[in-house]
Design an enzyme around this catalytic site. Structure first.
Site, PDB file in Angstrom:
ATOM      1  N   GLY A1184       2.019   4.109   3.922  1.00 40.89           N
ATOM      2  CA  GLY A1184       0.646   4.351   3.520  1.00 40.89           C
ATOM      3  C   GLY A1184      -0.197   3.107   3.686  1.00 40.89           C
ATOM      4  N   ASP A1303     -11.826   6.957   2.960  1.00 39.88           N
ATOM      5  CA  ASP A1303     -10.954   6.832   4.145  1.00 39.88           C
ATOM      6  C   ASP A1303     -10.526   8.220   4.611  1.00 39.88           C
ATOM      7  OD1 ASP A1303      -9.584   5.608   6.164  1.00 39.88           O
ATOM      8  OD2 ASP A1303      -7.812   5.160   4.972  1.00 39.88           O
TER       9      ASP A1303
END
Length: 1478
Positions: A1184, A1303
């Protein structure tokens, strides 16, 4: 050539008094018209004094302090600053006071003193008075095409890079795209070893300066924009100044003077009085909207960009300077009145009023034109109109009337206007002095043969630069040739040249290059073709012509040609098709296309295809039988886009070896392909797009993302000349998608080498290579190999050395076929055991159970050559450990066991195996196997003994047939007691650690490395599909694959339970149960008698056998495998679409490891919540924003989870990067702790232990939308609506909680098999009280999905940035590629932030988007965030309305995901079964 040469080291500091001119520099001295080197024979000093005297005569109010000597003394500095030969215009606004430079220049009477004062006002002790921070380039440094070799070397020199760097970049032609690509270290590393690394020359400095050059130029570009808007007013003011000066001065002096507007803004050279200075500055008040002298300077300079000439023209040349320049011959175009003035041409080296000014203030062509021809283009209109109506006069050009003569913007030259009668001699002098060397005769001229404008008869569009010496033709694709005048009886044949870099002004050079274009002695007549042709001259005999077929139908057929590659054309009869649909079907059938994802385009031979034809237009063309068309239709297959030819390998001119950072060929092997990092996945969308240029396509501007390295094995059978990119991948996948099927190699029947009755010791024969091709096959009863259990076999342990060392177990008391295992082990290190088996088989009385018919056969038998393992070390970097290599765990133990047993001269064996109605894998006798101690009826496992110090690891098995073992269990989780009691055995911890480290670091590099060899066809199919996260069911069935370091059969105590009941003992010994464990090294294992009561219970603490009445109260225990299987059954029985996950916030977390026994505490509080959770970490499934994500099992509940972990070193308090990462993780935890929504990945808990921060997440199977786009291709509109509506619901929920994601992109949307889309990766999200207020926040997220207000950090932004990103995602799903796919990161960032533009819709995508979809995209891409709708508003948009009949599971994408999941599961089974020899 200097980029912006520093005035240092030459004892002259750049004077502020000449700074207005110092930033204007000429062009190449060999070709430029306005050269810095004058060919005048008179001395330079005398010329300067005369020029200065003339200036004083025009401006009598000069101060007495400004003397001739002072001007002469300051001239060398001016000359030095002008002696730069770059073609770039650079303005540097560093002026501090608008009057300081004027006063300081005339402060003292002596010249040097005034020069010194002028230096001081130029910025004190600064070495470079032109500040880099306020540097403005007239060309765009973010465009790679603008970085010519000349600009690259100038940039290096300006920034003090050593000469070795400059020579290296010149030698290897590193400019343009190749120069910009060096921003990425992977590209720069290729050349780094050839470049000396010093303090001023390093990659870090190179990258910082280059980025700063790009950034600063865009940051300061607003000055250019303002000056462009004021250009018109400044020009008008300069015209008024000229008109005043014309009234007071003679026409001749004015025509020879330099631009008055520049003199007004640059009065330092002539030093006028303050009164005149104020008057001049007052005339340019349009540039003075700010008190900043720096802004005044820059704006004045930019607005008068063309007003500066070469260094020789820094002062005016009076008319009294006589230069010996021969008279120019009279051109037949001129009238007689023009001969008188042209006979004595003016002496000025440059004339400022000949050429037209370029009106684009920020254009690089305008600066190039000024460098070539001087300044003041188009400033003065001719005194009388040109008599030629079609001539290229400056007036006509300025008014834009002669558009046919405009050159292409990419041309390096600009045409001049036709000189007037006053200007011809001056222009002639320019050309003569520039080309004096090698000119045989300066009087040679070209005669234009027509009284009208010369007509252009070349096929290509050309633009003519009309001068008195020759006609220079420059190709101009954007312009069309002028019409040929009807009155013209003669024309000049023009040969257009391509990319002429320089103007060769001499007639001699024109004669050599274009001998047919220029003829000074005669005119070129128009070629007249008087030959007459007859049709009969071309007719052949009738027999050679085709004969038309005579059929029943009298009407003629109408054919068109259809093609799918623009090479091969197939005729299509329009008469046979009536409707548009039948027309399309017929065309697709003719071309062999079996789907309808195509577009239709017009084409022709040697032509590019046109735009996609809509259906209505195609219907019209079909009805009109394609009249007025070429009759050729190109059908573009959207599933198989055109592939580019593979570019030649990047090599330099001197064959410098360019080694790739990551060798692609190393990915070919089955082993190393597993070790490839998944960081390549981020290449598609992330920051490394700087390196994603196609080298060969840089000219056309086509750029695609770089193919990730793990894709290179996907298309190994494709043409080696083709480039590997996403379209290759999609092409292969499309074929598989059309016919989804799995082809596996069939396996022969598992043969059991049964012993003869008279043999003492029989070793099973290994299965050969031909026999080891395993697949699904049902074993049938073989009549010839049936075993009669009424006759006992002879024991293999009759030999003394094989005598048993302990008491034999009791025989079975019942007649039911049970399989028991007896293992024996001598604990002395010298007497080791050699594994061998002797197999017996029970007599079957009924056929195989139904579950065996559908379950795979576990064929793990191996030959000595098949050194394979079930798990490949270091494979945790991929989403699924792939490919799961190996078949037999016996092989995996070979290396460790041989290390400990190689010194033993004699190997001993003691093993006894009884077989029931199950298939059993056999083990080769020369290998050691682990020591499972308890085998139950239905398990199909390798059973053998090994040394006590050996480490137990699970075999490669599948538990597809495991569920029946729980049929007799109670429904309550706590009711299972002694049926799961396992006799455990500890392993040696140090050896485990060493072996784990060895597995992680060896990378299979030893001689006995674990490898598996597939044929290329099988390997390609498997690896191509293994890219998605498997479903929990697959994980439950293959726990040893996803939890390779865990002891799945280790007993976990659940607390005090009731005494063991006979029922539980029966279930323990039931053939439906499967379990295995390990025993203590000091404790010999003992089989369990198959009756309802047994005598001993194993006590693992003291290693002694105790009677049942003396044993401690047994505790409820379960293995991890049992817990996982119960959770799998509960999951299957769940009918809820939304499966709830157990949240663990504020609960004690205990990690289950193999180093200690873990007790599960299932106690609950008053709210019914668990007080403690035990969990176990598995394989890595992704990375991530911060840290890595691992598969995780909640041992307490059996649920599958994901855990994101960030490891913080013990002494990292000073590391800002780690601290920011931890802070981001804490922020993520606090932000998302209370979120609970179907379309948002749930956050279940958090733990900080041993400097490892663990964040527990909901496990989402399937893959990200981004990965699906890259593998599957573009989505259909109904599917896009389905996903968009879910994302909008998730965003609306987030925004209602005051959370900005920041994002949003396709890679952060997870899609499971049920069609549920979830928003993930909140690593950079932010919680805000007022989410729709433009708060000042930092630039976060990925550039290509960013909203303009995020890039422009000075402007705050709100939650509307997520709406813009959603629009990018929708466009990404429509187009099948990321937004801004034609730009790299830096260019896209400036395009978004500077131009405030939305990502363009590709041409091939536009016809696929409905009008509602376009409206939705327009709403998302609203530039003004105040007008951009919110998530709730978009939910009411018509695009968000999903059809009620839409079913995700019926879509092709769902079938694609499901087939991948099935293939993943099958792959895991096959690798557990398959044993192939090399």
């Amino acid at each position: 050539m200097p980029f912006l040469r520093k005035i240092a080291g030459t004892a002259h500091t750049h004077s502020r008094s000449d700074s207005n001119s110092s930033v204007k520099f000429g062009h190449q001295p060999t070709s430029s018209v306005a050269s810095t080197k004058s060919s005048s024979k008179s001395p330079r000093a005398t010329s300067r004094k005369s020029i200065y005297d003339d200036i004083r005569s025009q401006f009598p109010n000069l101060t007495p302090n400004s003397t001739s000597s002072q001007f002469y003394e300051s001239t060398p500095v001016i000359e030095q600053s002008f002696n730069w030969t770059t073609d770039d215009h650079i303005s540097a606004g560093t002026l501090e006071n608008p009057t300081s430079f004027t006063n300081s220049s005339y402060k003292n009477d002596n010249g040097p003193s005034s020069l010194s004062d002028s230096r001081k006002s130029s910025g004190g002790n600064s070495v470079n008075s032109l500040s880099f921070d306020k540097l403005i380039l007239s060309w765009d440094p973010t465009d790679p095409d603008e970085w010519t070799m000349h600009r690259v070397t100038s940039w290096f020199k300006f920034h003090d890079f050593p000469e070795s760097w400059i020579l290296f970049f010149k030698k290897h032609q590193l400019f343009g795209h190749r120069f910009i690509k060096l921003l990425a270290y992977d590209n720069f590393a290729v050349y780094e070893k050839y470049l000396p690394q010093t303090k001023t020359a390093s990659y870090t400095r190179f990258q910082q300066l280059l980025k700063k050059t790009m950034t600063k130029n865009v940051t300061n570009s607003h000055i250019r924009q303002k000056s462009a808007s004021k250009l018109k007013s400044s020009r008008s003011s300069s015209e008024s100044i000229k008109s005043k000066l014309k009234n007071s001065k003679s026409q001749e002096d004015i025509s020879n003077s330099r631009s008055t507007s520049e003199s007004a803004l640059s009065p330092t050279k002539s030093g006028p009085s303050k009164t005149d200075e104020k008057n001049f500055l007052h005339s340019t008040s349009t540039h003075q909207k700010t008190k900043s002298a720096s802004s005044l300077y820059r704006r004045s300079f930019i607005s008068l960009r063309g007003s500066s000439s070469s260094n020789a023209s820094s002062a005016k040349s009076p008319s009294n300077i006589k230069l010996s320049i021969p008279a120019r011959p009279h051109s037949i175009i001129e009238s007689n009145s023009t001969l008188t003035k042209s006979a004595s041409p003016p002496a000025s080296p440059s004339y400022p009023s000949i050429f037209r000014r370029h009106h684009k203030s920020s254009s690089s062509e305008s600066s190039l034109l000024n460098s070539l021809f001087g300044s003041g283009i188009g400033e003065e209109a001719p005194t009388k109109p040109n008599p030629q109506g079609h001539s290229l006069s400056s007036e006509n050009l300025a008014k834009g009337k002669s558009k046919h003569y405009e050159t292409n913007v990419s041309s390096p030259l600009k045409q001049s206007s036709l000189p007037t009668s006053d200007d011809k001699g001056n222009l002639w002098n320019k050309f003569k002095r520039k080309s004096q060397i090698g000119v045989p005769s300066p009087n040679t001229v070209a005669y234009v043969t027509s009284q009208e404008t010369p007509s252009l008869k070349s096929n290509s569009s050309t633009a003519t630069l009309t001068v008195q010496t020759a006609d220079v033709n420059i190709p101009s694709p954007s312009s069309s040739p002028p019409p040929i005048p009807k009155t013209a009886n003669r024309s000049l044949e023009v040969i257009s040249t391509e990319d002429t870099p320089k103007i060769s002004s001499t007639t001699a050079s024109f004669k050599e290059t274009y001998p047919d274009c220029i003829n000074p002695d005669k005119t070129v007549p128009v070629p007249v073709n008087n030959q007459k042709y007859s049709v009969k001259n071309f007719l052949l005999d009738q027999k050679f012509y085709p004969l038309k077929k005579t059929g029943l139908n009298d009407s003629e057929n109408k054919y068109i040609l259809v093609t799918k590659d623009n090479v091969s054309f197939v005729p299509l009869n329009l008469k046979s098709v009536a409707k548009l649909s039948s027309f399309k079907e017929s065309a697709l059938t003719k071309l062999g296309i079996n789907h309808k994802n195509v577009t239709f385009h017009m084409t022709d031979f040697d032509c590019d295809i046109g735009a996609a034809i809509p259906d209505d237009t195609l219907e019209f063309l079909k009805k009109s039988l394609f009249l007025n068309t070429s009759g050729k239709i190109y059908i573009k297959d959207q599933m198989k886009l055109q592939q580019k030819p593979k570019p030649a390998p990047l090599t330099s001119e001197n064959n410098v070896p360019l080694k790739s950072v990551k060798s692609k060929s190393s990915m070919r092997s089955g082993t190393s392909s597993l070790i490839a990092s998944t960081d390549d996945v981020s290449i598609v969308t992330s920051s490394s797009d700087i390196t994603s240029f196609d080298e060969h396509a840089s000219g056309s501007g086509r750029r695609y993302p770089q193919t990730p390295s793990y894709y290179y094995d996907r298309v190994s059978n494709t043409n080696p000349t083709e480039e590997l990119n996403y379209w290759n991948i999609k092409e292969v996948l499309s074929h598989e998608e059309n016919a989804p099927k799995m082809v596996f190699k069939t396996s022969p029947k598992l043969e059991l080498n049964l012993p003869d009755k008279g043999s003492k010791l029989n070793i099973p024969t290994p299965i050969t290579e031909n026999e080891s091709k395993s697949s699904f096959q049902v074993l049938r009863k073989d009549e010839g190999t049936e075993i009669d259990f009424n006759h006992r076999r002879e024991s293999p342990y009759t030999k003394p050395e094989l005598a048993p060392k302990r008491e034999a177990p009791k025989p079975p008391a019942n007649t039911s076929p049970q399989r028991t295992l007896s293992t024996s082990k001598q604990n002395k290190p010298i007497r080791l055991v050699r594994a061998s088996t002797k197999i017996s088989r029970s007599k079957r009385s009924k056929p195989l159970p139904p579950q065996l018919l559908s379950s795979p056969i576990e064929a793990s038998s191996s030959s000595p050559d098949s050194l394979t393992s079930s798990y490949t070390p270091a494979s945790t970097h991929v989403l699924i450990p792939q490919p799961y290599k190996g078949a037999n765990d016996v092989m995996r133990r070979l290396k460790t066991d041989q290390d400990s047993t190689s010194t033993s001269p004699s190997l001993k064996m003691k093993q006894k195996v009884n077989r029931s109605n199950s298939t059993v894998s056999t083990s080769n006798s020369i290998f050691y196997s682990p020591s499972p101690l308890l085998k139950r009826g239905n398990s199909k496992r390798v059973v053998s003994s090994t040394s006590a110090a050996d480490i137990f690891e699970e075999n490669d098995i599948t538990f597809a047939d495991a569920p029946p073992m729980f049929d007799s269990d109670d429904s309550d989780d706590d009711s299972s007691s002694s049926d799961d009691i396992i006799w455990s055995k500890k392993k040696t911890a140090p050896e485990t650690n060493n072996e784990n480290k060895k597995d992680e670091k060896s990378d299979n590099s030893s001689t006995h490395s674990d490898e598996i060899f597939y044929d290329s066809q099988t390997q390609d199919k498997m690896e191509r599909k293994m890219t998605f996260r498997p479903s929990p069911e697959v994980v439950y069935q293959n726990l040893e694959k996803f939890f390779p370091r865990a002891n799945l059969d280790k007993p976990i105590t659940e607390g005090i339970a009731s005494p063991t009941s006979p029922k539980s003992l029966d279930s323990l010994l039931s053939p439906k149960n499967v379990a295995s464990s390990r025993t203590e090294p000091s404790t010999p294992s003992r089989p369990v008698p198959p009756d309802s009561s047994y005598e001993f219970i194993q006590d693992g603490l003291n290693g002694k056998n105790k009677p049942l009445n003396q044993a401690k109260t047994p505790k409820r225990t379960k293995t991890i495998r049992t817990i996982a299987h119960e959770a799998s059954l509960a999951r299957k029985n769940s009918v809820k679409l939304k499966r709830q996950n157990t949240k663990m916030w504020g609960t004690r977390m205990v990690e289950v490891t193999e180093n200690h026994m873990v007790s599960i505490n299932k106690a609950k509080n008053s709210k019914g919540e668990y007080k403690e959770f035990a969990w176990m970490k598995g394989e890595m499934i992704g990375k991530g924003s911060f840290g890595a994500v691992y598969l995780c099992l909640n041992v307490t509940t059996g649920e599958m989870m994901a855990v994101k972990q960030v490891e913080v070193p013990k002494y990292s308090s000073q590391n800002e990067a780690i601290l920011s990462t931890v802070e981001a993780l804490r922020s993520e935890v606090s932000t998302l702790k209370d979120l609970d929504h179907l379309n948002i990945v749930q956050y279940l808990g958090f733990e900080n232990k041993n400097n490892i921060y663990s964040l527990f997440l909901e496990y989402v199977a399937g893959g990200s939308v981004g990965s699906l786009i890259r593998m599957y291709g573009r989505f259909d509109e109904p599917l896009i609506k389905h996903l968009t509506t879910q994302v909008l619901k998730g965003l609306a929920y987030l925004h209602s909680k005051g959370i900005l994601h920041r994002d949003m992109k396709a890679d952060n949307l997870l899609l499971d098999q049920d069609g549920i889309c979830k928003i993930s990766d909140f690593g950079i999200s932010r919680k805000s009280k007022d989410i729709y207020s433009n708060s000042d926040m930092t630039m976060r997220g990925t550039v290509f999905w960013m909203a303009p207000e995020m890039v422009d950090t000075k402007q705050g932004y709100s939650a509307k940035v997520d709406i813009w990103s959603l629009g990018c995602i929708v466009l990404e799903m429509f187009a099948g590629k990321r937004p801004w796919s034609n730009l790299e990161v830096v260019a896209a960032m400036f395009k978004i932030g500077k131009s405030k533009s939305a990502p363009p819709i590709p041409e091939d995508t536009l016809p696929l988007i409905s009008q509602i979809g376009r409206n939705f995209l327009d709403a998302c891409f609203e530039i003004n965030p105040e007008k951009r709708p919110t998530a709730n508003e978009l939910l009411s948009h018509p695009f968000s309305e999903v059809n009620e009949t839409f079913n995700f599971k019926s879509t092709r994408l769902a079938k694609f995901i499901k087939s991948n999941d099935k293939l993943n599961s099958s792959k895991l089974r096959i690798t557990s079964q398959e044993n192939k020899t090399e």
